[in-house]
Design an enzyme around this catalytic site. Sequence first.
Site, PDB file in Angstrom:
ATOM      1  N   CYS A   2      49.959 -61.002  34.783  1.00 37.31           N
ATOM      2  CA  CYS A   2      48.751 -60.346  34.260  1.00 37.31           C
ATOM      3  C   CYS A   2      47.561 -60.668  35.152  1.00 37.31           C
ATOM      4  O   CYS A   2      47.581 -61.656  35.877  1.00 37.31           O
ATOM      5  CB  CYS A   2      48.388 -60.870  32.884  1.00 37.31           C
ATOM      6  SG  CYS A   2      49.649 -60.595  31.659  1.00 37.31           S
ATOM      7  N   ARG A  16      41.579 -57.041  30.948  1.00 37.55           N
ATOM      8  CA  ARG A  16      42.772 -57.483  31.678  1.00 37.55           C
ATOM      9  C   ARG A  16      43.804 -56.364  31.857  1.00 37.55           C
ATOM     10  O   ARG A  16      43.762 -55.347  31.165  1.00 37.55           O
ATOM     11  CB  ARG A  16      43.390 -58.611  30.898  1.00 37.55           C
ATOM     12  CG  ARG A  16      43.918 -58.178  29.483  1.00 37.55           C
ATOM     13  CD  ARG A  16      45.409 -58.028  29.381  1.00 37.55           C
ATOM     14  NE  ARG A  16      46.155 -59.204  29.715  1.00 37.55           N
ATOM     15  CZ  ARG A  16      46.360 -60.227  28.900  1.00 37.55           C
ATOM     16  NH1 ARG A  16      45.886 -60.179  27.667  1.00 37.55           N
ATOM     17  NH2 ARG A  16      47.064 -61.254  29.277  1.00 37.55           N
ATOM     18  N   ASN A  79      50.087 -65.396  31.001  1.00 42.32           N
ATOM     19  CA  ASN A  79      51.279 -66.222  31.140  1.00 42.32           C
ATOM     20  C   ASN A  79      51.048 -67.405  32.083  1.00 42.32           C
ATOM     21  O   ASN A  79      50.410 -67.249  33.131  1.00 42.32           O
ATOM     22  CB  ASN A  79      52.417 -65.358  31.683  1.00 42.32           C
ATOM     23  CG  ASN A  79      53.638 -65.492  30.830  1.00 42.32           C
ATOM     24  OD1 ASN A  79      53.556 -65.814  29.649  1.00 42.32           O
ATOM     25  ND2 ASN A  79      54.789 -65.257  31.425  1.00 42.32           N
TER      26      ASN A  79
END
Length: 325
Positions: A2, A16, A79
Site C-alpha cells: 500500500c 492511500r 501492511n
Amino acid sequence: MCTSIIYPAGDYYFGRNLDLEVDLGQRIVITPRNKNLEFREMPNLEHHYAIIGMSIIRDDYPLYFDGINEKGVGMAGLNFNGPAHYFPVQQGKDNIASFELVPYILATASSVNEAKKLLANANIANLNFSDKLQAAPLHWIIADKTGASITVESTIEGLKVYDNPVGVLTNNPEFPRQLVNLSNYRGISPTAPENTIAPKVDLPVYSRGFGSHFLPGGMDSESRFVKATFAKMHAPVGNSEVENITNYFHILQSVEQQKGLDEIAPNTYEYTIYSDGSNLSKGIFYYRTYENSQINSVDMHKENLETSELITYRVQNQQEINHQN
Ligand SMILES: C[C@H](CCC(=O)NCC(=O)O)[C@H]1CC[C@H]2[C@@H]3[C@H](O)C[C@@H]4C[C@H](O)CC[C@]4(C)[C@H]3CC[C@]12C
C-alpha cells in the site's frame, strides 16, 4: 502493499492506495459523534469526533482501513508484515488493540500533536478482533490539516512514533530505513542533470525526463516510497478543489499496482483495489477503484453527525464510459 500520502495544495489531501489480492467488501463508513465506540481495555467513547473512511463493519464495529475525522486528522493502516509486533496487555498502559487504533485516534485527536500525546502511554495489545479476524501486522501514518505527519510502528523494540518529514508511507522496512534509502535518490529531479561524470565529453541529453532516469519503478515498497515522494514533492498546486483532487490522484496513480504485475502466489496478483483521498479541512472523502476511474465523493458534513448509528455508502465499482457518439 500500500501507499499513503499527504499532499499540500492550499488545503491538505490525505489518503492511500489499498493494494491487496482480494476485495474485502469495504464500504465508505461514517461514524457519527454519538456512536458508542467500545474498546477492549479502554473506556467506551460515547461522544467523540465524527469519522469518515474505508472500513468493513463487524458486530456493528467499524474496522477502518483508513479515514479522517471532522477536525482534519487522517490516519491509515498499512501492511508491516515481519517487523510488526504487538504486546500482551500491560498494567498502567493505555492498551489499544491494533484494530482499535484508527477509530481510537480519529475519535479523540484533533491534531497530530494530540495524537502524539495519546500515543505516549499506549501499548498496542496483541488482541484479535475475533478468531476469524486475527490482528493484521500493520504500521500507521497520521497526518493533519496543518500538514504535520507521523509514522507509528510497534516492533519488538516497543512503540515508536517518528516524525514523517516526507508525508509518505509504504510498507517494509522500518520507517528510518526508508528515509536512509531515500538519500540514495537525492539527485532525482524534474530537471536534466549537469554532466558531472565526464564534463569534457559530449554526453547529450537524448531524452526528456532525464532527471528521473534512475527513479525506481518497481512494485516493492522501497521503490514506491521513493517514487511517491518524488511525485508528491513536485506536484503542482491547482486553483480549485477539482484540480487539486485530480493532481492528488495522479500522485497515487504513479505507484498504482496494475493487475498481473505483482504475483503473490501462483496466479494470484495483488493490485490497487481502491485509491482514496480526503480534503482534511472540508471533510470530503474522494475515492476511485480499480474498476471505476471516476472520482466519487462523500461529504461527511452532508450527514447529520449528531446521530448514533453507523452510516454507510456502497463503493461504486462500475466503470461508466462516456460514449461520445
Ligand atoms: C492488508 C491491508 C494493508 C494493505 C497492504 O499493505 N497489503 C498487502 C501486502 O503488502 O501484503 C490492511 C489495511 C487495513 C487492514 C484491516 C484493518 O486493520 C481492519 C481489520 C483489523 C483486523 O484485525 C483484521 C482485519 C482487518 C479488516 C484488516 C485487514 C488487513 C487490512 C485491510
